[in-house]
Scaffold this active site. Structure first.
Site, short mmCIF file in Angstrom:
data_model
loop_
_atom_site.label_atom_id
_atom_site.label_comp_id
_atom_site.label_asym_id
_atom_site.label_seq_id
_atom_site.Cartn_x
_atom_site.Cartn_y
_atom_site.Cartn_z
N GLU A 366 -0.59 -10.32 2.49
CA GLU A 366 -1.67 -9.61 1.78
C GLU A 366 -1.24 -8.19 1.48
O GLU A 366 -0.71 -7.49 2.35
CB GLU A 366 -2.96 -9.60 2.59
CG GLU A 366 -4.15 -9.02 1.80
CD GLU A 366 -5.44 -9.05 2.61
OE1 GLU A 366 -5.71 -10.08 3.26
OE2 GLU A 366 -6.16 -8.05 2.60
N CYS A 368 -2.49 -4.87 -1.56
CA CYS A 368 -3.17 -4.46 -2.78
C CYS A 368 -3.20 -2.94 -2.85
O CYS A 368 -3.04 -2.25 -1.85
CB CYS A 368 -4.59 -5.02 -2.86
SG CYS A 368 -5.70 -4.37 -1.59
N ASN A 396 10.52 -4.34 2.61
CA ASN A 396 10.33 -5.55 3.39
C ASN A 396 11.50 -6.51 3.26
O ASN A 396 11.96 -7.09 4.25
CB ASN A 396 9.02 -6.24 2.99
CG ASN A 396 7.81 -5.61 3.64
OD1 ASN A 396 7.47 -5.94 4.77
ND2 ASN A 396 7.17 -4.68 2.95
#
Length: 521
Positions: A366, A368, A396
């Site tokens: 997730e 945003c 990442n």
């Protein structure tokens, strides 16, 4: 203004129709909003795309370019050279294919109630174009990951679970909701029909039914009643099985599950939307005694179960607590991570986690923009928000993460609907009154990865200069091709990518640029 937009779109369609028949390129029809940022407008009859990344002869590379100045997925064929260009001060990035890292799972977004409601609010043609923009091999960026909330979340118009009948421990009243049948499942099935790649769906629960919880509430501070192995923990495990069964009846199979969305939220008093609290220890014990055996018994032992599904602040401790237990570990495949504290928690905790637990993948589940309380929820066309996603994906991936899942696929013009007024931004925004949707720069950032780096690709080592102003990631693909994703802030700066099997790829950047290269050795 409406007539002007219609004329612009008609002109773009006309240009497209007289293009060479072999070219599938439809250019972006831009629209500028209050901050001077630009989006690409799509409607029922037109939406921009990119030229296909078809195989090129050895000695050529395809370069796809997106820039702050407005270029979107512009394709350029670059001729490779056998020798480095010594006439200019080139920066060279060397590809080291024999040094490999993680295998990629993919990139994607979430089929929330809000996202699918927004998609279904459009006309049939615009719906098709929006779903195609994410999943089509010819028109879109070919997402391969899809997160599906198990019941409601804040990006719903109401609170509900699949069994709100008190004390129904046998789950005889379990049933999918109208939101599943009317919105989520139809959009998921449309995406599956369009895609040539397998879409790996994973489910995530926000809360158990209130009657199963210590606070008898879908929100706020509360945990599952009792302890691992008791009737409530077994009922909650069977709830997962029921979810998988009911979706399967609708023709939708799942690749994975997360054990709980943000389990630390449930330890916060007055938490404002659906949640349920777990510690690493309680999650470990429940997986060992209840969830793992229930999935196995029901024939879902092949499901990729992920733990944590929360901020990397909790790594590596949460993961080692769960996975150092042999019983829990045999049921778990991966570690799900959210991005919301990434700017405060260094990415090297991911590498520490990989070093401790190399047999488990890590996946961003997730992310945003516009989530901080002091931020504007929507910034139409923001390049800075696109760069935020871009650099987080880079951070990442260089620390062993196997993929990156954005949050809502599409939101409305205020960043919702969200019953808890927790609106945020999204790569695609829908204006249902105009039957239009807007592709933001964030969408194109996602596409520079998702389109070109399918499941099964492997990250390989590169040597060169890395800093906030420039970087490269390189991947070996299952079809034998190579892909490199490059970011540069520099104007008129020459670079070269060196693959010892084919030679040098020379290129130049002009201001803030995202570039994806693909070549076939």
């Amino acid at each position: 203004a409406g007539r002007w937009h219609a004329l612009v779109l008609c002109a773009a369609v006309a240009v497209y129709c007289v293009q060479d028949a072999q070219s599938a390129r439809k250019p972006c029809v831009g629209k500028t909003f209050q901050y001077g940022f630009s989006v690409c407008i799509c409607n029922a009859t037109y939406c921009d795309n990119m030229e296909p990344n078809t195989k090129l002869p050895k000695g050529q590379a395809a370069m796809y370019v997106t820039t702050e100045s407005g270029r979107r997925f512009e394709k350029i064929i670059v001729d490779m050279t056998s020798k480095s260009n010594g006439t200019q001060e080139y920066e060279v990035w060397n590809i080291k294919k024999n040094v490999t890292y993680q295998k990629i799972k993919g990139f994607g977004g979430a089929f929330t109630d809000a996202a699918t409601m927004n998609i279904m609010s459009l006309s049939e043609g615009a719906q098709k174009n929006l779903i195609s923009a994410y999943f089509s091999p010819t028109e879109g960026i070919e997402y391969t990951l899809g997160r599906v909330p198990m019941g409601s979340c804040d990006f719903s118009t109401r609170m509900y679970t699949y069994d709100d009948t008190p004390d129904d421990l046998e789950l005889t009243k379990f049933a999918l909701a109208e939101e599943d049948m009317k919105y989520k499942i139809p959009v998921i099935k449309s995406a599956m029909q369009m895609s040539e790649r397998k879409i790996n769906l994973f489910g995530s629960p926000w809360t158990a039914p209130a009657w199963m919880k210590t606070n008898n509430n879908d929100t706020g501070k509360g945990t599952l009643k009792g302890k691992a192995g008791d009737q409530y923990h077994k009922a909650w495990a069977n709830y997962f099985v029921k979810f998988l069964d009911e979706y399967k009846k609708q023709g939708v199979d799942f690749w994975g599950l997360t054990a709980q969305n943000e389990p630390t939220d449930g330890d916060i008093s007055h938490f404002p939307f659906q949640d349920m609290g777990w510690t690493a220890e309680s999650q470990r014990d429940w997986i060992s005694s209840d969830l793992g055996p229930a999935l196995d018994t029901a024939g879902f032992g092949n499901i990729s179960l992920m733990i944590l599904d929360d901020q990397r602040l909790w790594l590596p401790g949460w993961a080692t607590t769960v996975l150092n237990n042999g019983t829990a570990a045999k049921y778990v495949d991966g570690i799900a991570v959210h991005w919301y504290l990434d700017q405060w928690v260094p990415a090297n905790v991911l590498s520490f986690t990989h070093d401790d637990l190399p047999d488990y993948f890590m996946l961003i589940t997730e992310a945003c923009q516009g989530f901080l309380p002091w931020e504007e929820k929507i910034m139409l066309g923001s390049w800075d928000r696109a760069l935020g996603l871009l650099n987080d994906i880079y951070d990442n991936l260089v620390h062993w993460v196997a993929g990156w899942t954005d949050w809502n696929l599409a939101l409305n013009m205020t960043g919702g609907p969200n019953w808890a007024h927790n609106e945020v931004d999204a790569p695609i925004l829908v204006d249902s009154k105009k039957d239009e949707f807007y592709k933001q720069p964030m969408y194109y950032v996602m596409g520079h990865f998702s389109k070109f780096i399918p499941e099964g690709s492997v990250r390989v080592h590169t040597n060169g200069t890395y800093d906030d102003a420039r970087w490269i990631l390189a991947f070996s693909l299952p079809d034998g091709s190579m892909v490199a994703v490059v970011y540069s802030q520099f104007v008129d700066t020459p670079f070269q990518i060196y693959d010892p099997d084919v030679g040098f790829i020379p290129f130049q950047t002009n201001g803030q640029s995202i570039l994806t290269f693909q070549w076939w050795p």
